[in-house]
Design a protein around this motif. Structure first.
Motif, PDB file in Angstrom:
ATOM      1  N   UNK A  54      19.325  49.907  -2.731  1.00 46.95           N
ATOM      2  CA  UNK A  54      18.141  49.092  -2.442  1.00 46.95           C
ATOM      3  C   UNK A  54      17.238  49.872  -1.487  1.00 46.95           C
ATOM      4  N   UNK A  55      15.960  49.967  -1.823  1.00 41.29           N
ATOM      5  CA  UNK A  55      15.011  50.755  -1.027  1.00 41.29           C
ATOM      6  C   UNK A  55      13.754  49.914  -0.826  1.00 41.29           C
ATOM      7  N   UNK A  56      13.286  49.803   0.412  1.00 37.84           N
ATOM      8  CA  UNK A  56      12.062  49.044   0.713  1.00 37.84           C
ATOM      9  C   UNK A  56      10.973  49.988   1.199  1.00 37.84           C
ATOM     10  N   UNK A  57       9.744  49.754   0.719  1.00 36.29           N
ATOM     11  CA  UNK A  57       8.619  50.606   1.087  1.00 36.29           C
ATOM     12  C   UNK A  57       7.371  49.725   1.233  1.00 36.29           C
ATOM     13  N   UNK A  58       6.501  50.086   2.171  1.00 37.18           N
ATOM     14  CA  UNK A  58       5.271  49.306   2.396  1.00 37.18           C
ATOM     15  C   UNK A  58       4.355  49.413   1.182  1.00 37.18           C
TER      16      UNK A  58
END
Length: 366
Positions: A54-58
């Motif tokens: 899981x990867x979160x980015x703006x």
């Protein structure tokens, strides 16, 4: 769903999560990347049911929503777009991707069918600087076995006891051990066997000053680094009792310049294949090591290296490729070779400042 994001940031996010895409699954949904646009961030998820990422980015989210896009195709499209703002918009079963003067329309999959990200009940957690973790993994993971029939040997044994974090790997022909002291870590003692390929993927992530968090659950490991969470299944089974292989004494011990030794081994191995044996003839009286190799119907090679040694004279041979692998993992200028006899394993050690040991089974000298 409607969002905009910079091409390079989206490409970077995809390069991380694609490691979790299933390549041989019969379920088409597992070859996709789950996209979830909420508030001011985009979360990407992949899973092959063993490994989940899981990867979160703006991102600039105009319309919240979720979808699943074909992983490989979506990644190839993004990789080939110019470094500008990428707009993604979904309508029913289609995603429209536009960037500069390019536009693509691709079929999507139902987000409801995508497996939920595992919720793991963490029992143990510890932090280690990423650079330290990465160098430890790179030293030992090259030794793990490629033979899937003995799954336990495809993993790295990670233990934490008495403030020391230790990693051990073996393919039954050689053994690598590295450890570092983490005196400020409040974690309790633990041990787990983790897939070597998984650890290598993480070790190749971009370096930063941040810590990497390692957490253990009953049958899984959770690794958190920057904005990414990796969850992977632990390998079940009993890791070989490697401690019984480690001798508490030696008959001969020599210290050599590591770079000269690597070059000499490479030169003497030119006659045969990389798996050919190279013989170490250690003479402590003259403080030399004679390296030699011979290939039937081709010829022979030999080279003399100076050393600082003590103990008995001894001859021992090792697989060339294994020696080069082990020496390449040592960061110090000098390397020690400890030998009990020509039929017992030899041990290469890093100089004092560094806790690394590499044991190699000998090859019979004809």
């Amino acid at each position: 769903m409607k969002f905009s994001i910079n091409q390079s940031e989206l490409q970077n996010a995809l390069s991380v999560v694609l490691k979790g895409v299933a390549t041989r699954s019969t379920l088409p949904i597992l070859s996709g990347v789950y996209l979830d646009a909420q508030k001011d961030s985009l979360t990407l998820q992949t899973t092959d049911l063993e490994l989940s990422i899981q990867y979160s980015v703006a991102a600039l989210v105009e319309e919240e929503g979720k979808t699943v896009v074909p992983g490989k195709l979506f990644s190839e499209i993004i990789k080939n777009l110019p470094d500008a703002a990428v707009h993604v918009e979904t309508e029913e079963e289609t995603a429209l991707i536009t960037c500069d003067t390019s536009s693509f329309s691709i079929k999507t999959l139902n987000a409801e069918d995508f497996p939920g990200f595992p919720h793991v009940d963490v029992q143990q957690e510890m932090s280690i600087p990423f650079s330290q973790f990465s160098s430890m993994v790179k030293r030992v993971a090259r030794v793990v076995s490629k033979d899937e029939s003995r799954a336990i040997l495809t993993g790295v044994l990670i233990t934490f006891e008495d403030t020391y974090l230790k990693m051990v790997a073996t393919d039954s022909y050689r053994l690598a051990i590295t450890e570092v002291q983490l005196p400020d870590t409040p974690a309790e003692e633990f041990q787990a066997v983790i897939a070597g390929s998984f650890l290598q993927e993480i070790a190749t992530l971009p370096r930063s000053e941040e810590d990497i968090k390692i957490a253990l659950a009953e049958n899984q490991i959770v690794i958190t680094y920057q904005d990414t969470v990796f969850i992977n299944r632990r390998i079940e089974g009993n890791f070989p009792n490697y401690k019984q292989l480690l001798p508490d004494s030696y008959a001969t011990r020599v210290s050599m310049d590591k770079e000269r030794l690597i070059s000499a081994v490479k030169r003497t191995s030119l006659l045969g294949q990389s798996s050919s044996p190279v013989k170490f003839d250690i003479d402590t009286a003259s403080q030399t090591v004679l390296l030699s190799a011979a290939a039937q119907d081709i010829g022979s090679a030999q080279e003399t290296l100076s050393c600082a040694g003590e103990g008995e004279n001894v001859e021992i041979a090792f697989n060339c490729a294994y020696v080069i692998d082990g020496l390449s993992s040592i960061a110090t200028d000098n390397v020690f070779l400890e030998v009990q006899s020509s039929l017992k394993p030899g041990i290469f050690r890093a100089d004092q400042d560094e806790n690394f040991l590499y044991l190699v089974m000998p090859v019979r000298i004809s």
